[in-house]
Design a protein around this motif. Structure first.
Motif, PDB file in Angstrom:
ATOM      1  N   UNK A  70     -10.111  28.150  28.992  1.00  0.00           N
ATOM      2  CA  UNK A  70     -10.720  27.989  30.322  1.00  0.00           C
ATOM      3  C   UNK A  70     -10.488  26.583  30.881  1.00  0.00           C
ATOM      4  N   UNK A  71      -9.373  25.985  30.471  1.00  0.00           N
ATOM      5  CA  UNK A  71      -9.113  24.616  30.904  1.00  0.00           C
ATOM      6  C   UNK A  71      -7.808  24.485  31.653  1.00  0.00           C
ATOM      7  N   UNK A 130       4.725  19.306  27.707  1.00  0.00           N
ATOM      8  CA  UNK A 130       3.303  19.274  28.030  1.00  0.00           C
ATOM      9  C   UNK A 130       2.518  20.122  27.052  1.00  0.00           C
ATOM     10  N   UNK A 131       1.282  19.742  26.754  1.00  0.00           N
ATOM     11  CA  UNK A 131       0.461  20.545  25.849  1.00  0.00           C
ATOM     12  C   UNK A 131      -0.030  21.801  26.546  1.00  0.00           C
ATOM     13  N   UNK A 132      -0.422  22.814  25.784  1.00  0.00           N
ATOM     14  CA  UNK A 132      -1.015  24.001  26.409  1.00  0.00           C
ATOM     15  C   UNK A 132      -2.434  23.684  26.895  1.00  0.00           C
ATOM     16  N   UNK A 161       2.018  24.201  33.114  1.00  0.00           N
ATOM     17  CA  UNK A 161       2.200  23.478  34.378  1.00  0.00           C
ATOM     18  C   UNK A 161       0.870  22.840  34.783  1.00  0.00           C
ATOM     19  N   UNK A 162       0.874  21.524  35.072  1.00  0.00           N
ATOM     20  CA  UNK A 162      -0.389  20.833  35.379  1.00  0.00           C
ATOM     21  C   UNK A 162      -1.037  21.369  36.655  1.00  0.00           C
ATOM     22  N   UNK A 163      -2.296  21.725  36.536  1.00  0.00           N
ATOM     23  CA  UNK A 163      -3.061  22.092  37.733  1.00  0.00           C
ATOM     24  C   UNK A 163      -3.695  20.866  38.359  1.00  0.00           C
ATOM     25  N   UNK A 164      -3.708  19.755  37.607  1.00  0.00           N
ATOM     26  CA  UNK A 164      -4.266  18.495  38.107  1.00  0.00           C
ATOM     27  C   UNK A 164      -3.245  17.393  37.852  1.00  0.00           C
ATOM     28  N   UNK A 193     -12.560  15.063  28.636  1.00  0.00           N
ATOM     29  CA  UNK A 193     -13.242  16.263  29.100  1.00  0.00           C
ATOM     30  C   UNK A 193     -12.692  17.468  28.341  1.00  0.00           C
ATOM     31  N   UNK A 194     -13.547  18.331  27.797  1.00  0.00           N
ATOM     32  CA  UNK A 194     -13.073  19.452  26.966  1.00  0.00           C
ATOM     33  C   UNK A 194     -12.204  20.460  27.720  1.00  0.00           C
TER      34      UNK A 194
END
Length: 351
Positions: free
Chosen positions: A149-150, A143-145, A92-95, A115-116
């Protein structure tokens, strides 16, 4: 005997016909109420087709009217078809880049994905605006995983103008046990007249590709026979940023909203992205060397600083030249948008 039956039959027909009239009248009244209610909640700016007329006209009254908040308990939960949600919850997108279209969101999204800490889909999902009925699993599995830490990021620039989108995001996050306060939203703003013109040019291209009738000129579309502005044009309505953002600021905290200046992004993308890194709580990654000016087109491209990296530039459709707008039309547009710009400043502190 037959006469008596005939009278009974006639009376019965009279009763039935009266009943049908009452049912029809009440049904029509119910339908009228339903249509009216749906109209108040419908997506006021449909992007599913290239339409000329919008469905609302923002007025000064919209600057002060109170909007209802879509709390998750008040809004329908997302459709769930099986119990596999837990395995995709981290997707689920946090951004989310929620708008505004034709303000530079695609280029910003493509740059941010370098951005990594960020990973995102290749295409616009538009789940919370168009495809909510397909179910949350369908969305999350596309959606990709997240990286280590991203976070997952996605871009759907119509979210900001769709009334239901914010409530759907809240309901979906709640169903996954994700704190809504942890979500971040990127809003890209641009001179409202320039943004409107860019969307108009996109309409022209789409009509040409679909072999539809040629779109009238920009000045003609935005001007009524009386000489006044035609405020029912969708690309004018979308540029009323304060009208749309007010709804989101009733759902989410101000610190969850990160704003990007579309004009500054063209001339200095590093400065804009650097501010976004801070607002999005990302580790500093980008440097000025990542952004290389394409002198032929006047736009910046991205270059990873790794060995033997090549330039990544946006397609030729970006940065179309804008035809001139008649002075009298531009002056009216400037006057009209000045009130919305002032509302935006009071709402967000943005000039």
């Amino acid at each position: 005997m037959y006469k008596l039956y005939g009278r009974y039959f006639a009376a019965l027909l009279l009763v039935l016909s009266s009943y049908l009239v009452i049912v029809l009248l009440s049904t029509n009244q119910h339908l009228a109420i339903s249509v009216r209610s749906a109209h108040e909640l419908e997506t006021v700016l449909s992007l599913t087709s290239i339409a000329i007329d919008g469905n609302y006209t923002p007025t000064e009254q919209h600057l002060t009217n109170t909007q209802l908040s879509f709390h998750s308990k008040e809004y329908p939960k997302p459709t769930v078809f099986n119990n596999s949600l837990s395995s995709f919850a981290s997707h689920f997108p946090r951004i989310m880049i929620i708008g505004f279209g034709k303000a530079g969101t695609k280029t910003l999204y493509e740059f941010l994905k370098y951005h990594p800490q960020l990973s995102g889909p290749e295409t616009e999902m538009r789940f919370f605006s168009r495809h909510y009925d397909q179910g949350l699993e369908s969305y999350l599995s596309s959606l990709p995983p997240p990286s280590h830490n991203g976070f997952v990021i996605e871009k759907s620039p119509d979210y900001v103008i769709v009334p239901e989108a914010a409530g759907r995001i809240i309901a979906s996050a709640d169903s996954l046990g994700i704190p809504v306060s942890k979500l971040k939203f990127v809003v890209m703003l641009r001179n409202p007249i320039d943004r409107a013109m860019s969307e108009y040019l996109e309409w022209k291209v789409q009509r040409y590709l679909r072999r539809e009738s040629v779109l009238p000129g920009f000045d003609t579309l935005v001007t009524l026979e009386t000489g006044e502005l035609n405020l029912n044009i969708k690309f004018i309505n979308t540029s009323c940023y304060a009208y749309h953002l007010r709804r989101w600021l009733k759902h989410f905290r101000a610190k969850q909203m990160c704003y990007a200046d579309g004009g500054a992004f063209i001339s200095n993308p590093y400065q804009v992205i650097q501010k976004l890194e801070s607002c999005l709580n990302l580790n500093p990654y980008f440097t000025e060397d990542n952004f290389v000016l394409n002198h032929k087109r006047g736009f910046y491209c991205f270059q990873d600083q790794s060995f033997n990296s090549h330039l990544h530039c946006m397609g030729e459709s970006k940065g179309r030249p804008h035809p001139p707008i008649k002075k009298v039309v531009r002056d009216r547009l400037v006057e009209y948008f000045s009130e919305w710009d002032e509302a935006l400043k009071n709402m967000t502190g943005i000039n």
